[in-house]
Design a protein around this motif. Structure first.
Motif, PDB file in Angstrom:
ATOM      1  N   PRO A 149      -5.621  -1.988  25.769  1.00  0.00           N
ATOM      2  CA  PRO A 149      -6.203  -2.077  24.430  1.00  0.00           C
ATOM      3  C   PRO A 149      -5.110  -2.238  23.374  1.00  0.00           C
ATOM      4  O   PRO A 149      -4.046  -1.654  23.499  1.00  0.00           O
ATOM      5  CB  PRO A 149      -6.905  -0.726  24.253  1.00  0.00           C
ATOM      6  N   PHE A 150      -5.377  -3.045  22.350  1.00  0.00           N
ATOM      7  CA  PHE A 150      -4.413  -3.224  21.265  1.00  0.00           C
ATOM      8  C   PHE A 150      -4.142  -1.881  20.586  1.00  0.00           C
ATOM      9  O   PHE A 150      -5.075  -1.187  20.193  1.00  0.00           O
ATOM     10  CB  PHE A 150      -4.980  -4.186  20.218  1.00  0.00           C
ATOM     11  N   ALA A 151      -2.870  -1.535  20.494  1.00  0.00           N
ATOM     12  CA  ALA A 151      -2.505  -0.287  19.816  1.00  0.00           C
ATOM     13  C   ALA A 151      -2.313  -0.583  18.334  1.00  0.00           C
ATOM     14  O   ALA A 151      -1.382  -1.271  17.947  1.00  0.00           O
ATOM     15  CB  ALA A 151      -1.211   0.273  20.414  1.00  0.00           C
ATOM     16  N   ILE A 152      -3.217  -0.091  17.513  1.00  0.00           N
ATOM     17  CA  ILE A 152      -3.220  -0.531  16.127  1.00  0.00           C
ATOM     18  C   ILE A 152      -2.973   0.613  15.132  1.00  0.00           C
ATOM     19  O   ILE A 152      -3.150   1.789  15.448  1.00  0.00           O
ATOM     20  CB  ILE A 152      -4.560  -1.207  15.763  1.00  0.00           C
ATOM     21  N   VAL A 153      -2.589   0.212  13.958  1.00  0.00           N
ATOM     22  CA  VAL A 153      -2.468   1.122  12.825  1.00  0.00           C
ATOM     23  C   VAL A 153      -3.115   0.407  11.649  1.00  0.00           C
ATOM     24  O   VAL A 153      -2.906  -0.792  11.467  1.00  0.00           O
ATOM     25  CB  VAL A 153      -0.987   1.425  12.496  1.00  0.00           C
ATOM     26  N   GLY A 154      -3.923   1.126  10.895  1.00  0.00           N
ATOM     27  CA  GLY A 154      -4.529   0.528   9.719  1.00  0.00           C
ATOM     28  C   GLY A 154      -4.037   1.223   8.468  1.00  0.00           C
ATOM     29  O   GLY A 154      -3.624   2.374   8.516  1.00  0.00           O
ATOM     30  N   SER A 155      -4.056   0.502   7.368  1.00  0.00           N
ATOM     31  CA  SER A 155      -3.713   1.119   6.094  1.00  0.00           C
ATOM     32  C   SER A 155      -4.247   0.282   4.948  1.00  0.00           C
ATOM     33  O   SER A 155      -4.187  -0.941   4.989  1.00  0.00           O
ATOM     34  CB  SER A 155      -2.203   1.249   5.940  1.00  0.00           C
ATOM     35  N   GLU A 156      -4.766   0.956   3.958  1.00  0.00           N
ATOM     36  CA  GLU A 156      -5.234   0.235   2.779  1.00  0.00           C
ATOM     37  C   GLU A 156      -4.216   0.312   1.646  1.00  0.00           C
ATOM     38  O   GLU A 156      -4.452  -0.163   0.557  1.00  0.00           O
ATOM     39  CB  GLU A 156      -6.567   0.826   2.321  1.00  0.00           C
ATOM     40  N   ARG A 157      -3.097   0.945   1.925  1.00  0.00           N
ATOM     41  CA  ARG A 157      -2.102   1.131   0.878  1.00  0.00           C
ATOM     42  C   ARG A 157      -0.848   0.325   1.162  1.00  0.00           C
ATOM     43  O   ARG A 157      -0.571  -0.032   2.300  1.00  0.00           O
ATOM     44  CB  ARG A 157      -1.700   2.607   0.800  1.00  0.00           C
ATOM     45  N   SER A 158      -0.097   0.075   0.104  1.00  0.00           N
ATOM     46  CA  SER A 158       1.175  -0.615   0.259  1.00  0.00           C
ATOM     47  C   SER A 158       2.310   0.393   0.245  1.00  0.00           C
ATOM     48  O   SER A 158       2.250   1.394  -0.455  1.00  0.00           O
ATOM     49  CB  SER A 158       1.385  -1.590  -0.890  1.00  0.00           C
ATOM     50  N   VAL A 159       3.325   0.101   1.039  1.00  0.00           N
ATOM     51  CA  VAL A 159       4.558   0.880   0.960  1.00  0.00           C
ATOM     52  C   VAL A 159       5.697  -0.111   0.784  1.00  0.00           C
ATOM     53  O   VAL A 159       5.550  -1.302   1.025  1.00  0.00           O
ATOM     54  CB  VAL A 159       4.792   1.730   2.235  1.00  0.00           C
ATOM     55  N   ILE A 160       6.829   0.372   0.348  1.00  0.00           N
ATOM     56  CA  ILE A 160       7.970  -0.513   0.137  1.00  0.00           C
ATOM     57  C   ILE A 160       8.902  -0.441   1.347  1.00  0.00           C
ATOM     58  O   ILE A 160       9.338   0.629   1.740  1.00  0.00           O
ATOM     59  CB  ILE A 160       8.771  -0.106  -1.122  1.00  0.00           C
ATOM     60  N   VAL A 161       9.143  -1.602   1.991  1.00  0.00           N
ATOM     61  CA  VAL A 161      10.102  -1.678   3.089  1.00  0.00           C
ATOM     62  C   VAL A 161      11.128  -2.751   2.722  1.00  0.00           C
ATOM     63  O   VAL A 161      10.757  -3.891   2.479  1.00  0.00           O
ATOM     64  CB  VAL A 161       9.421  -2.054   4.422  1.00  0.00           C
ATOM     65  N   ASP A 162      12.402  -2.373   2.683  1.00  0.00           N
ATOM     66  CA  ASP A 162      13.468  -3.300   2.276  1.00  0.00           C
ATOM     67  C   ASP A 162      13.138  -4.007   0.969  1.00  0.00           C
ATOM     68  O   ASP A 162      13.299  -5.221   0.857  1.00  0.00           O
ATOM     69  CB  ASP A 162      13.716  -4.356   3.377  1.00  0.00           C
ATOM     70  N   GLY A 163      12.628  -3.257   0.041  1.00  0.00           N
ATOM     71  CA  GLY A 163      12.335  -3.813  -1.266  1.00  0.00           C
ATOM     72  C   GLY A 163      11.088  -4.670  -1.330  1.00  0.00           C
ATOM     73  O   GLY A 163      10.771  -5.246  -2.364  1.00  0.00           O
ATOM     74  N   LYS A 164      10.371  -4.789  -0.203  1.00  0.00           N
ATOM     75  CA  LYS A 164       9.156  -5.601  -0.201  1.00  0.00           C
ATOM     76  C   LYS A 164       7.929  -4.724  -0.038  1.00  0.00           C
ATOM     77  O   LYS A 164       7.956  -3.727   0.661  1.00  0.00           O
ATOM     78  CB  LYS A 164       9.197  -6.616   0.952  1.00  0.00           C
ATOM     79  N   GLN A 165       6.824  -5.148  -0.697  1.00  0.00           N
ATOM     80  CA  GLN A 165       5.572  -4.422  -0.544  1.00  0.00           C
ATOM     81  C   GLN A 165       4.877  -4.845   0.742  1.00  0.00           C
ATOM     82  O   GLN A 165       4.631  -6.028   0.959  1.00  0.00           O
ATOM     83  CB  GLN A 165       4.643  -4.755  -1.715  1.00  0.00           C
ATOM     84  N   VAL A 166       4.589  -3.906   1.601  1.00  0.00           N
ATOM     85  CA  VAL A 166       3.851  -4.228   2.824  1.00  0.00           C
ATOM     86  C   VAL A 166       2.741  -3.198   3.016  1.00  0.00           C
ATOM     87  O   VAL A 166       2.767  -2.121   2.430  1.00  0.00           O
ATOM     88  CB  VAL A 166       4.763  -4.212   4.078  1.00  0.00           C
ATOM     89  N   ARG A 167       1.754  -3.589   3.835  1.00  0.00           N
ATOM     90  CA  ARG A 167       0.722  -2.616   4.206  1.00  0.00           C
ATOM     91  C   ARG A 167       1.338  -1.642   5.177  1.00  0.00           C
ATOM     92  O   ARG A 167       1.905  -2.041   6.182  1.00  0.00           O
ATOM     93  CB  ARG A 167      -0.439  -3.325   4.893  1.00  0.00           C
ATOM     94  N   GLY A 168       1.236  -0.368   4.873  1.00  0.00           N
ATOM     95  CA  GLY A 168       1.872   0.563   5.782  1.00  0.00           C
ATOM     96  C   GLY A 168       1.468   1.996   5.535  1.00  0.00           C
ATOM     97  O   GLY A 168       0.624   2.279   4.687  1.00  0.00           O
ATOM     98  N   ARG A 169       2.065   2.879   6.298  1.00  0.00           N
ATOM     99  CA  ARG A 169       1.801   4.309   6.184  1.00  0.00           C
ATOM    100  C   ARG A 169       3.117   5.040   6.262  1.00  0.00           C
ATOM    101  O   ARG A 169       4.012   4.626   6.975  1.00  0.00           O
ATOM    102  CB  ARG A 169       0.932   4.821   7.331  1.00  0.00           C
ATOM    103  N   LYS A 170       3.183   6.140   5.531  1.00  0.00           N
ATOM    104  CA  LYS A 170       4.343   7.021   5.667  1.00  0.00           C
ATOM    105  C   LYS A 170       3.907   8.166   6.552  1.00  0.00           C
ATOM    106  O   LYS A 170       2.813   8.684   6.406  1.00  0.00           O
ATOM    107  CB  LYS A 170       4.739   7.570   4.299  1.00  0.00           C
TER     108      LYS A 170
END
Ligand code: GDP
Ligand code: MG
Length: 296
Positions: free
Chosen positions: A222-243
């Motif tokens: 099964p695909f191992a997934i992570v969901g997020s409706e929020r943006s986080v900053i990675v290397d100065g870029k906004q991405v969908r992610g979780r802390k």
């Protein structure tokens, strides 16, 4: 010059019409409450939206899905219009007595087949029949690291009889990469032991290439997934992610999770096949049973 419509031009016109009409694609999410179903839907499609009924809302306040709800959206992938229906379902198995808790979900799927059949029997042949049949059911697995619950097996069996089931490990950020690998193996072994027939199917007329492609997908499930409706900053870029405790998870980074694989699978590589398999296998088997029952 004589006005002459050649064959090529007619073919192009038909293609154009098809592309303009676009694909109708209906996806359902199923699984226990709190596994991130509503979140994943928003993660998958929110950034592609050009038009929608029923807006995506980030999870600012607690929300719970209490009934089967369908949202329609139009997205554009690679210049192809995709009419997307997303069917969110309330979590099942939340009660002390879970007997029959899957019934409304299975009924919903069958009702769409039944509606299509009724239209097919009454409509003129060439009239366009709106398609609400579920083409893909994403089944959310609790990331326990152990194994599936008995109720999951029961529900998966019921679902696999009527719809293309694609299992995903929910909230896979709670497992380490090693835990993920062994959890996947255990889940797949258990599904096989219980003879649960997942999508994709190897039907007779497949080309060697398609068989290999299907095998590749099966090795990934099964695909191992992570969901997020929020943006986080990675290397100065906004991405969908979780802390989390360990750092930042970038949902779209394949080193972190398989969200991107799932999205490509759904919206590109297997879109058409999911639709065709629904019509040719699941709907066809429903239809022949119904027509047989009518004759008796
Ligand atoms: P649903 O009941 O299955 O629809 O679950 P929701 O989408 O409402 O999510 C339940 C909670 O889990 C929310 O607080 C989400 O922010 C959180 N959540 C959703 N997806 C993930 C994920 O991939 N990882 C983690 N850690 N939390 C998640
Ligand atoms: Mg929900």
């Amino acid at each position: 010059a004589a006005s002459y419509v050649g064959f090529d031009s007619i073919t192009r016109q038909i293609e154009h019409k098809l592309l303009k009409r676009g694909f109708q694609f209906n996806v359902m999410v199923v699984g226990q409450t709190g596994l991130g179903k509503s979140t994943l839907i928003n993660t998958l499609f929110a950034s592609h939206l050009i038009d929608s009924k029923g807006r995506f809302e980030p999870d600012v306040q607690p929300r719970q899905t209490t009934e089967i709800a369908s949202q329609s959206h139009v997205i554009v992938e690679n210049g192809v219009r995709l009419k997307l229906n997303i069917i969110d379902t309330p979590g099942y198995g939340d009660n002390v007595n879970n007997e029959g808790c899957w019934d409304p979900i299975v009924k919903y799927i069958k009702d769409q087949h039944s509606a299509y059949l009724r239209k097919e029997l009454t409509a003129m042949r060439d009239r366009f029949i709106p398609d609400t049949r579920i083409h893909c059911c994403l089944f959310f697995i609790n990331p326990t690291g152990h194994t599936l619950k008995p109720i999951d097996i029961v529900v998966l069996k019921k679902l696999a009889e009527v719809v293309n089931v694609v299992p995903v490990i929910a909230k896979s950020d709670s497992l380490t990469l090693e835990e993920r690998v062994s959890f996947k193996q255990r889940v797949m072994a258990e599904l096989q032991y219980n003879q649960i027939r997942l999508y994709p199917f190897d039907v007779d007329e497949l080309e060697e290439e398609e068989i290999q492609f299907n095998e590749r997908i099966r090795n990934m499930l099964p695909f191992a997934i992570v969901g997020s409706e929020r943006s986080v900053i990675v290397d100065g870029k906004q991405v969908r992610g979780r802390k989390n405790r360990w750092g930042v998870i970038n949902v779209e980074d394949e080193r972190h999770c398989e969200f991107i694989y799932l999205r490509n699978f759904l919206t590109r590589t297997h879109l058409q096949d999911l639709i065709e398999t629904t019509a040719q296998i699941h709907y066809e088997s429903f239809r022949s049973k119904q027509l047989l029952a009518l004759k008796e």
